[in-house]
Motif scaffolding. Structure first.
Motif, PDB file in Angstrom:
ATOM      1  N   TRP A   1      34.938   2.817   3.783  1.00 43.29           N
ATOM      2  CA  TRP A   1      35.507   4.159   3.682  1.00 43.29           C
ATOM      3  C   TRP A   1      35.029   5.010   4.859  1.00 43.29           C
ATOM      4  O   TRP A   1      33.876   4.907   5.298  1.00 43.29           O
ATOM      5  CB  TRP A   1      35.107   4.819   2.370  1.00 43.29           C
ATOM      6  N   PRO A   2      35.880   5.905   5.354  1.00 43.25           N
ATOM      7  CA  PRO A   2      35.502   6.723   6.514  1.00 43.25           C
ATOM      8  C   PRO A   2      34.617   7.893   6.128  1.00 43.25           C
ATOM      9  O   PRO A   2      34.534   8.282   4.950  1.00 43.25           O
ATOM     10  CB  PRO A   2      36.858   7.217   7.044  1.00 43.25           C
ATOM     11  N   LEU A   3      33.982   8.478   7.125  1.00 47.74           N
ATOM     12  CA  LEU A   3      33.110   9.624   6.907  1.00 47.74           C
ATOM     13  C   LEU A   3      33.882  10.823   6.365  1.00 47.74           C
ATOM     14  O   LEU A   3      33.326  11.642   5.622  1.00 47.74           O
ATOM     15  CB  LEU A   3      32.414   9.989   8.224  1.00 47.74           C
ATOM     16  N   SER A   4      35.156  10.941   6.703  1.00 52.87           N
ATOM     17  CA  SER A   4      35.952  12.083   6.262  1.00 52.87           C
ATOM     18  C   SER A   4      36.059  12.160   4.739  1.00 52.87           C
ATOM     19  O   SER A   4      36.295  13.238   4.192  1.00 52.87           O
ATOM     20  CB  SER A   4      37.357  12.028   6.880  1.00 52.87           C
ATOM     21  N   TYR A   5      35.896  11.018   4.058  1.00 58.65           N
ATOM     22  CA  TYR A   5      35.908  11.057   2.592  1.00 58.65           C
ATOM     23  C   TYR A   5      34.765  11.927   2.081  1.00 58.65           C
ATOM     24  O   TYR A   5      34.937  12.720   1.141  1.00 58.65           O
ATOM     25  CB  TYR A   5      35.796   9.642   2.021  1.00 58.65           C
ATOM     26  N   LEU A   6      33.602  11.809   2.688  1.00 58.30           N
ATOM     27  CA  LEU A   6      32.456  12.618   2.278  1.00 58.30           C
ATOM     28  C   LEU A   6      32.659  14.087   2.625  1.00 58.30           C
ATOM     29  O   LEU A   6      32.458  14.962   1.780  1.00 58.30           O
ATOM     30  CB  LEU A   6      31.183  12.099   2.960  1.00 58.30           C
ATOM     31  N   THR A   7      33.041  14.346   3.862  1.00 51.86           N
ATOM     32  CA  THR A   7      33.174  15.735   4.291  1.00 51.86           C
ATOM     33  C   THR A   7      34.314  16.445   3.563  1.00 51.86           C
ATOM     34  O   THR A   7      34.162  17.596   3.132  1.00 51.86           O
ATOM     35  CB  THR A   7      33.395  15.796   5.806  1.00 51.86           C
ATOM     36  N   ASP A   8      35.441  15.769   3.406  1.00 48.63           N
ATOM     37  CA  ASP A   8      36.559  16.379   2.675  1.00 48.63           C
ATOM     38  C   ASP A   8      36.180  16.631   1.219  1.00 48.63           C
ATOM     39  O   ASP A   8      36.490  17.696   0.654  1.00 48.63           O
ATOM     40  CB  ASP A   8      37.791  15.468   2.721  1.00 48.63           C
ATOM     41  N   GLY A   9      35.511  15.653   0.602  1.00 46.31           N
ATOM     42  CA  GLY A   9      35.112  15.806  -0.790  1.00 46.31           C
ATOM     43  C   GLY A   9      34.152  16.968  -0.989  1.00 46.31           C
ATOM     44  O   GLY A   9      34.256  17.716  -1.974  1.00 46.31           O
ATOM     45  N   MET A  10      33.229  17.150  -0.054  1.00 42.85           N
ATOM     46  CA  MET A  10      32.271  18.240  -0.171  1.00 42.85           C
ATOM     47  C   MET A  10      32.939  19.589   0.059  1.00 42.85           C
ATOM     48  O   MET A  10      32.562  20.592  -0.572  1.00 42.85           O
ATOM     49  CB  MET A  10      31.123  18.041   0.815  1.00 42.85           C
TER      50      MET A  10
ATOM     51  N   PHE B   1      24.459   5.833  -1.967  1.00 44.54           N
ATOM     52  CA  PHE B   1      25.890   6.100  -2.052  1.00 44.54           C
ATOM     53  C   PHE B   1      26.544   5.994  -0.674  1.00 44.54           C
ATOM     54  O   PHE B   1      27.610   5.388  -0.521  1.00 44.54           O
ATOM     55  CB  PHE B   1      26.129   7.483  -2.646  1.00 44.54           C
ATOM     56  N   SER B   2      25.910   6.561   0.348  1.00 48.63           N
ATOM     57  CA  SER B   2      26.452   6.492   1.703  1.00 48.63           C
ATOM     58  C   SER B   2      26.551   5.050   2.186  1.00 48.63           C
ATOM     59  O   SER B   2      27.545   4.647   2.797  1.00 48.63           O
ATOM     60  CB  SER B   2      25.569   7.294   2.670  1.00 48.63           C
ATOM     61  N   GLU B   3      25.525   4.265   1.884  1.00 51.70           N
ATOM     62  CA  GLU B   3      25.534   2.862   2.301  1.00 51.70           C
ATOM     63  C   GLU B   3      26.642   2.083   1.619  1.00 51.70           C
ATOM     64  O   GLU B   3      27.310   1.244   2.246  1.00 51.70           O
ATOM     65  CB  GLU B   3      24.176   2.220   2.006  1.00 51.70           C
ATOM     66  N   ARG B   4      26.880   2.370   0.340  1.00 54.62           N
ATOM     67  CA  ARG B   4      27.957   1.682  -0.369  1.00 54.62           C
ATOM     68  C   ARG B   4      29.322   2.039   0.201  1.00 54.62           C
ATOM     69  O   ARG B   4      30.222   1.208   0.275  1.00 54.62           O
ATOM     70  CB  ARG B   4      27.898   1.996  -1.867  1.00 54.62           C
TER      71      ARG B   4
ATOM     72  N   ARG C   1      22.838  15.726   4.620  1.00 54.53           N
ATOM     73  CA  ARG C   1      22.129  14.499   4.229  1.00 54.53           C
ATOM     74  C   ARG C   1      23.102  13.317   4.168  1.00 54.53           C
ATOM     75  O   ARG C   1      22.810  12.230   4.688  1.00 54.53           O
ATOM     76  CB  ARG C   1      21.462  14.711   2.874  1.00 54.53           C
ATOM     77  N   LEU C   2      24.257  13.517   3.526  1.00 55.13           N
ATOM     78  CA  LEU C   2      25.234  12.439   3.416  1.00 55.13           C
ATOM     79  C   LEU C   2      25.740  11.994   4.782  1.00 55.13           C
ATOM     80  O   LEU C   2      25.853  10.802   5.054  1.00 55.13           O
ATOM     81  CB  LEU C   2      26.413  12.886   2.542  1.00 55.13           C
ATOM     82  N   VAL C   3      26.041  12.967   5.635  1.00 55.50           N
ATOM     83  CA  VAL C   3      26.557  12.638   6.974  1.00 55.50           C
ATOM     84  C   VAL C   3      25.501  11.907   7.793  1.00 55.50           C
ATOM     85  O   VAL C   3      25.799  10.918   8.470  1.00 55.50           O
ATOM     86  CB  VAL C   3      27.020  13.917   7.699  1.00 55.50           C
ATOM     87  N   ASN C   4      24.260  12.392   7.738  1.00 52.59           N
ATOM     88  CA  ASN C   4      23.192  11.749   8.504  1.00 52.59           C
ATOM     89  C   ASN C   4      22.949  10.321   8.034  1.00 52.59           C
ATOM     90  O   ASN C   4      22.768   9.398   8.845  1.00 52.59           O
ATOM     91  CB  ASN C   4      21.904  12.565   8.396  1.00 52.59           C
ATOM     92  N   GLU C   5      22.903  10.137   6.714  1.00 53.26           N
ATOM     93  CA  GLU C   5      22.675   8.793   6.186  1.00 53.26           C
ATOM     94  C   GLU C   5      23.848   7.871   6.495  1.00 53.26           C
ATOM     95  O   GLU C   5      23.668   6.701   6.840  1.00 53.26           O
ATOM     96  CB  GLU C   5      22.442   8.857   4.682  1.00 53.26           C
ATOM     97  N   PHE C   6      25.055   8.402   6.365  1.00 46.31           N
ATOM     98  CA  PHE C   6      26.248   7.607   6.666  1.00 46.31           C
ATOM     99  C   PHE C   6      26.245   7.197   8.136  1.00 46.31           C
ATOM    100  O   PHE C   6      26.450   6.027   8.472  1.00 46.31           O
ATOM    101  CB  PHE C   6      27.502   8.426   6.352  1.00 46.31           C
ATOM    102  N   SER C   7      25.988   8.162   9.025  1.00 49.75           N
ATOM    103  CA  SER C   7      25.991   7.878  10.458  1.00 49.75           C
ATOM    104  C   SER C   7      24.880   6.902  10.835  1.00 49.75           C
ATOM    105  O   SER C   7      25.082   5.994  11.637  1.00 49.75           O
ATOM    106  CB  SER C   7      25.832   9.178  11.250  1.00 49.75           C
ATOM    107  N   GLY C   8      23.684   7.111  10.232  1.00 48.39           N
ATOM    108  CA  GLY C   8      22.574   6.211  10.546  1.00 48.39           C
ATOM    109  C   GLY C   8      22.862   4.790  10.109  1.00 48.39           C
ATOM    110  O   GLY C   8      22.600   3.837  10.850  1.00 48.39           O
TER     111      GLY C   8
END
Length: 289
Positions: free
Chosen positions: A77-86, A68-71, A126-133
């Protein structure tokens, strides 16, 4: 209590998903996702919340998060989408659990908050780490690709090559220019190298120093270097800085530099007169065929 809270969440997952989607959709009108189509936004949100609940059901983080992070990165899409959603999910699930209980004392409230944090924080990490990596990996590949294109050496004729330079030249890029220049001169057995700085916006002392070093290195391997693309403002800057470029020829344009390179390799440009009548006859014969 942990299992009781989890069972409440899983049993009412549809209601929680609905609440979460409503809150996330309300943000769409005012943030970066406003330009994303409704269909894509809806499908991505659905996938997002499915990934979250999958981690709760399996009592652990699933590999679906990595995909999901890779997609998301591929979609731009920016990382803030993940953090805001969580963070929205944290708030929604906390409010839902509290609304289902008659116990409102501070101890129960604290236990719910801690349990929700235990669910949500590992997912965020996990999402942030995978997204950043994944992002760092893509940036690394792009950097390599840019480096390969930043100092190309182009053989245009036997014994003559051109290195067009575009953009700012820093110390790291200057090192790459030097390496590509020397490798290319030897590989193509070039007698003359044209370094074209038409696309270099600023030529200061450091840039001039790197160019002089490159030209000197070319001379040491038995070739000659011509610096082309000297614009009036760059010529004035070089003079004001007191930089000595007298060790190798300079030309104002690539065309003049190429003519000079031909002369250095004992070649000249000959103008020829073409018989127009012969061309017309040739065209007619081709049309008949």
């Amino acid at each position: 209590m942990d299992e009781k809270l989890k069972s409440i969440v899983l049993e009412h997952s549809d209601d929680i998903v609905k609440m979460w989607l409503e809150e996330v959709n309300n943000h769409k009108k005012s943030d970066y996702t406003a330009t994303i189509s409704d269909e894509l936004f809806e499908s991505t949100n659905r996938e997002f919340v499915n990934v979250i609940f999958a981690s709760l059901e399996r009592q652990g983080l699933s590999s679906d998060m990595d995909d999901f992070s890779e997609r998301l990165i591929n979609l731009g899409w920016p990382l803030s989408y993940l953090t805001d959603g969580m963070q929205v999910f944290r708030r929604v699930i906390t409010e839902f659990i509290l609304s289902r209980s008659d116990q409102i004392d501070s101890e129960y409230f604290s236990k719910v908050l801690r349990k929700v944090d235990d669910w949500v924080d590992p997912v965020i990490n996990r999402l942030v780490n995978e997204f950043s990596g994944s992002w760092e990996h893509i940036v690394s590949l792009q950097r390599v690709a840019l480096q390969e294109l930043s100092a190309p050496l182009i053989p245009v004729m036997d014994d003559i090559t051109i290195m067009p330079l575009v953009g700012t030249i820093d110390t790291e890029r200057a090192k790459l220019i030097m390496e590509n220049l020397l490798d290319g001169v030897i590989k193509h057995n070039a007698e003359v190298v044209l370094i074209d700085i038409t696309g270099v916006p600023v030529v200061d002392t450091m840039v001039a120093h790197h160019i002089i070093q490159a030209a000197e290195a070319v001379r040491l391997v038995g070739s000659r270097c011509i610096l082309v693309g000297i614009r009036p403002e760059i010529a004035q800057t070089i003079v004001n800085l007191g930089i000595d470029l007298g060790k190798f020829p300079t030309k104002s344009s690539l065309r003049k530099g190429f003519k000079a390179a031909l002369e250095l390799t004992n070649r000249t440009i000959e103008e020829t007169q073409t018989n127009v009548k012969d061309i017309e006859n040739l065209v007619d014969s081709l049309n008949r065929e």
